[in-house]
Design an enzyme around this catalytic site. Structure first.
Site, short mmCIF file in Angstrom:
data_model
loop_
_atom_site.label_atom_id
_atom_site.label_comp_id
_atom_site.label_asym_id
_atom_site.label_seq_id
_atom_site.Cartn_x
_atom_site.Cartn_y
_atom_site.Cartn_z
N GLU A 174 -11.38 -9.01 2.15
CA GLU A 174 -10.12 -8.72 2.84
C GLU A 174 -10.48 -8.63 4.31
OE1 GLU A 174 -7.38 -5.84 1.23
OE2 GLU A 174 -6.77 -5.22 3.24
N ARG B 184 -9.20 8.23 -1.63
CA ARG B 184 -10.21 8.65 -0.66
C ARG B 184 -11.05 9.79 -1.23
NH1 ARG B 184 -9.16 7.09 4.96
NH2 ARG B 184 -10.83 8.55 5.37
N HIS C 78 -5.38 3.85 -2.08
CA HIS C 78 -6.73 4.22 -1.64
C HIS C 78 -7.05 5.63 -2.14
CE1 HIS C 78 -9.61 4.47 2.11
NE2 HIS C 78 -10.22 4.79 0.98
N HIS D 220 -4.32 -4.48 7.26
CA HIS D 220 -4.48 -3.36 8.17
C HIS D 220 -3.69 -3.56 9.45
CE1 HIS D 220 -5.97 0.29 9.90
NE2 HIS D 220 -6.44 0.58 8.71
N HIS E 74 1.08 6.20 1.83
CA HIS E 74 1.84 7.13 2.65
C HIS E 74 3.05 7.73 1.95
CE1 HIS E 74 -1.03 6.86 5.63
NE2 HIS E 74 -0.88 5.56 5.82
N ASN F 138 0.86 -1.19 0.00
CA ASN F 138 0.00 0.00 0.00
C ASN F 138 0.90 1.24 0.00
OD1 ASN F 138 -1.45 2.28 1.06
ND2 ASN F 138 -3.13 0.89 1.50
N GLU G 181 -8.40 0.74 -3.36
CA GLU G 181 -9.32 0.79 -2.22
C GLU G 181 -10.22 2.01 -2.40
OE1 GLU G 181 -6.94 1.05 1.26
OE2 GLU G 181 -6.13 -0.96 1.01
N1 PXP Z 1 -6.19 -2.85 3.68
C1 PXP Z 1 -7.11 -1.87 3.74
C2 PXP Z 1 -8.49 -2.17 3.29
C3 PXP Z 1 -6.79 -0.59 4.20
O1 PXP Z 1 -7.73 0.38 4.26
C4 PXP Z 1 -5.46 -0.33 4.57
C5 PXP Z 1 -5.07 1.05 5.01
O2 PXP Z 1 -5.25 1.93 3.96
C6 PXP Z 1 -4.53 -1.37 4.49
C7 PXP Z 1 -4.93 -2.63 4.05
C8 PXP Z 1 -3.11 -1.18 4.86
O3 PXP Z 1 -3.01 -0.92 6.23
P1 PXP Z 1 -1.64 -0.45 6.85
O4 PXP Z 1 -1.25 0.82 6.20
O5 PXP Z 1 -1.94 -0.32 8.30
O6 PXP Z 1 -0.64 -1.55 6.56
#
Ligand code: PXP
Length: 244
Positions: free
Chosen positions: A151, A44, A42, A198, A9, A6, A70
């Site tokens: 998921e 948003r 994601h 997550h 960030h 992901n 996402e």
């Molecule tokens: N899966 C989903 C559905 C998420 O919303 C997120 C966070 O955006 C993640 C995975 C990844 O989570 P993390 O950044 O805590 O590893």
């Protein structure tokens, strides 16, 4: 097991100054070179990190990469997904005040809307995953909505199972692990692919990767990007990939 990195960030850092670096495309290139099996991002509704242009450019520059978008179950983002055509979308709940996704999607109480978005995405050739808590009623609803995958939200498990976190608690972690495993088994028995994500870290991802027949993919972001500050993104991805 597959690792979806992901990259939100990396965009968070860029957007902190509304600047052009760090270059998201360069980061994706490094992630893929390091063995990432897919890229998750994601988009948003508040566009706090990933921007519309990022999604479109990623698809264009990396046509063969497995892209997982996402998104909230809303028509405006579904429209963008339909145009960009990621390999999959993962529907998540969104709340503007949250720091990150909190809790799984309530598929059961939003079945009509989620079924409708699921069908729209599938008719554009996009696989649909639903981000849900390890709860039998939600899994049943995900199946009823016609999702291809779920998921499982690993946030609670992740809080209790990481020795560096203040809530570390081995017995609660075991309990949450059992919940995740039985939810995954149930979903698999109904023909759903099971992914997880997550809050996972270098210290707890391995506890889940012991079950390769059960989980297909882990989506991990924050902890990998945090590690990249010290070792670089390529090494950070390689280290996580080696754990899975
Ligand atoms: N899966 C989903 C559905 C998420 O919303 C997120 C966070 O955006 C993640 C995975 C990844 O989570 P993390 O950044 O805590 O590893």
């Amino acid at each position: 097991m597959r690792l979806g990195v992901n990259i939100d960030h990396i965009a968070t850092l860029r957007q902190a100054r509304l600047d052009v670096y760090p270059d998201l495309l360069a980061a994706v290139r490094e992630c893929l070179a390091a063995g990432a099996d897919g890229i998750t991002l994601h988009l948003r509704e508040d566009r706090r990190h990933i921007q519309d242009a990022d999604v479109a450019l990623l698809r264009q520059i990396f046509p063969r990469a497995r892209l997982n978008l996402e998104m909230a179950a809303v028509d405006s983002i579904a429209k963008i997904a339909g145009q960009v055509r990621p390999n999959s979308v993962c529907l998540v709940p969104e709340n503007r005040k949250e720091l990150t996704t909190e809790g799984g999607l309530d598929v059961r109480n939003n079945l009509r809307k989620i079924t409708s978005i699921t069908r729209k995405m599938q008719s554009a050739g996009i696989k649909v995953s639903l981000f849900i808590d390890p709860d039998a009623a939600q899994i049943k609803a995900a199946k009823a909505a016609g999702a291809d995958m779920i998921e499982l939200h690993t946030g609670t498990f992740a809080e209790f199972s990481d020795q560096q976190r203040p809530n570390y608690n081995k017995s609660r972690a075991q309990k949450e692990l059992r919940k995740l495993l039985s939810a995954a088994r149930l979903a698999k028995s109904w023909g759903l692919q099971v992914n997880a994500g997550h809050g996972l870290t270098y210290r707890n991802a391995r506890l889940l990767s012991r079950y390769p027949g059960l989980f297909t993919e882990f989506n991990i972001g924050h902890n990998i990007i945090a590690r990249a500050v010290f070792v670089g993104i390529k090494k950070a991805v390689q280290e996580m990939k080696a754990l899975l």
